[in-house]
Design an enzyme around this catalytic site. Sequence first.
Site, mmCIF file in Angstrom:
data_model
loop_
_atom_site.group_PDB
_atom_site.id
_atom_site.type_symbol
_atom_site.label_atom_id
_atom_site.label_comp_id
_atom_site.label_asym_id
_atom_site.label_seq_id
_atom_site.Cartn_x
_atom_site.Cartn_y
_atom_site.Cartn_z
ATOM 1 N N ARG A 176 0.848 -1.195 0.000
ATOM 2 C CA ARG A 176 0.000 0.000 0.000
ATOM 3 C C ARG A 176 0.879 1.240 0.000
ATOM 4 N NH1 ARG A 176 -3.504 -1.772 5.280
ATOM 5 N NH2 ARG A 176 -4.049 -3.844 4.500
ATOM 6 N N ASP A 230 0.401 5.373 1.248
ATOM 7 C CA ASP A 230 -0.516 6.227 2.010
ATOM 8 C C ASP A 230 -1.096 7.350 1.164
ATOM 9 O OD1 ASP A 230 -0.310 4.889 4.360
ATOM 10 O OD2 ASP A 230 1.273 6.163 5.186
ATOM 11 N N ARG A 270 9.691 7.581 5.872
ATOM 12 C CA ARG A 270 9.449 8.958 6.341
ATOM 13 C C ARG A 270 10.122 9.222 7.684
ATOM 14 N NH1 ARG A 270 3.098 8.892 5.677
ATOM 15 N NH2 ARG A 270 3.285 10.792 6.936
#
Lengths: 245, 245
Positions: free
Chosen positions: A50, A52, A197
Site C-alpha cells: 500500500r 498512504d 518517512r
Amino acid sequence: MRNLKFVIEYNGADFFGWQRQEGKRTVQGELERAFFELTKEKVIFEGSGRTDKGVHAFGQVASVKTDAKIPLKNLKLTFNNLLPTDIRIVRVENAPDDFHARFSAKRKTYLYIAKVGGERSAIDCKTVGFYPYKVDFEKMKNASLQLVGKHNFKAFSAADTSVKNFEREIFDVKLSRRGQLIKFEISGNGFLYNMVRIIVGSLLDIGRGKLDENSIKNAFKNCNRNTLGKTMEPNGLYLKSVKYL
Amino acid sequence: MRNLKFVIEYNGADFFGWQRQEGKRTVQGELERAFFELTKEKVIFEGSGRTDKGVHAFGQVASVKTDAKIPLKNLKLTFNNLLPTDIRIVRVENAPDDFHARFSAKRKTYLYIAKVGGERSAIDCKTVGFYPYKVDFEKMKNASLQLVGKHNFKAFSAADTSVKNFEREIFDVKLSRRGQLIKFEISGNGFLYNMVRIIVGSLLDIGRGKLDENSIKNAFKNCNRNTLGKTMEPNGLYLKSVKYL
C-alpha cells in the site's frame, strides 16, 4: 486465465492512498473500476504494497489474474485512455502463474524529496516535503551509512503497527543535494509502516544537530521510536521501483 | 488607510482559478477569507489579472487597501500560517496610494512548461502540459521571433472574448529545451484570454510541421483563430512575474 504484471505511475495528491475504500478515491479503486469498464470483468489489482494518502509512485507494481484476451499493446493504450491522468500504466507484461506483486518482491526502492531551509513553496506543496531548518549535508550522508544491512527497525515504525517481525535489510542509501532540495533514495527488501518517512526525518534532524549522529545505530538497540526524528509528510515520498528476479 | 502590494505564489491545481466565486475554492477567495480571519476586515485582493482554473503563479501581484496596522514582517508570517499550503505570500510591501496591481502593470511574464513526445507523466499531470508529437525545436525558436513587437493578436484569443482592442506588445520570447521538456517564457505589456496557451500550441504545431512556419506572422493579418494551433491545457501555465514602473 492470464497473470499480468502492471507497472504503474501515479500522483498521490488526490488519492486516499493505494488501497480500495468504499466511497473514497483510491489508486486501486480507480484501476479496478477502469479495468471493469474495459473488460466487464471484476479483477483485483494486487499491489506490491500500500501507499498512504498523498504518496506518489513512479513504479508501483500490481499483479492481476484475468480472463481478458486483449493483446498487451492494445491493453496499455486503451486502459490508459480510461484512467484519469494522475494514473498511468507505464508497462504491462505477461507474468508466470506464480508471480504475485507483493509476495514475489525482492527489492523496493523509495525516493524522498525534501526542501531544506527557507520557506515552503506553493507550487511544490504536493510533491516535495518541507524541512524548515538548515542542515549539515555531509553529516547526514555519513549517518545514512548506518542504515545499510540487516537490522531491527522497530524504532523506525509507526507506534500502532501490528507487525511482529521488525527485521528488514537495507541494501543501499543514496543522498544527493541540489540547492535547497535533498533527494534520499533508499532500497531494501521491505519497509515497515512510515519507515522511510521516519528515516528521512531522523537524517534531517541529525543534519540539523538536533539528534546525535549515532542516533540511527543506537535506535537498532534501544528500539525506541522517541529517540528518532519526526515522520516527514507523505507528499515528498515516491515508490520508485519494485524488483523481482 | 494603507495600500499593500502582495506577491503571491500558488499551485492552481485545486483552485477554480483566481477570481472569487460563490461556493468555489478560488485563490482570491482564500486570500480574502484568511485576511478576514487575521484582521476581521473585509478587503479586496485586486489581482494583476485573473488566472484560469489549473493555472499556477510564482509571482501574481495583488494590491489591497486596508486599515490593518500589523507590521509587514509579522503580516507575511501570520498570514501564511492562515493560508493553505498551495498559496504562499512571497513578499508584502507598502505601495504608493495610487498603485493598483492591474492598472499599474507594465510587463507580465508567463512561463509554459510542455512535455513533448513520448507519453504523459502522471506525477507531472497538474504542472506540465502534454504535446504527444516530436517537434523541430530550432524551427519553433525561429518562428517565435515573429511574436516580438506590437501586433494585432485577435487570432490568438479565445473566440468568445468581449475585448475590443487586440493590440498587444510582446517584449521577449525565450524557448529552452531539456530532454522532453520545453519551456516557453513570454513577456509582454498584456495578454488576451488564452493568448499564451494559443501561442504555445501554435509554436508546437509549427515544430511538428502541422502549421506553416509563417503562421504567426500571417495570423497578425488574417486575424483568424482557425489558422493557428490548439489551446494548450492550463496546467502547464505559470504567471511568473508582473513588473511595474
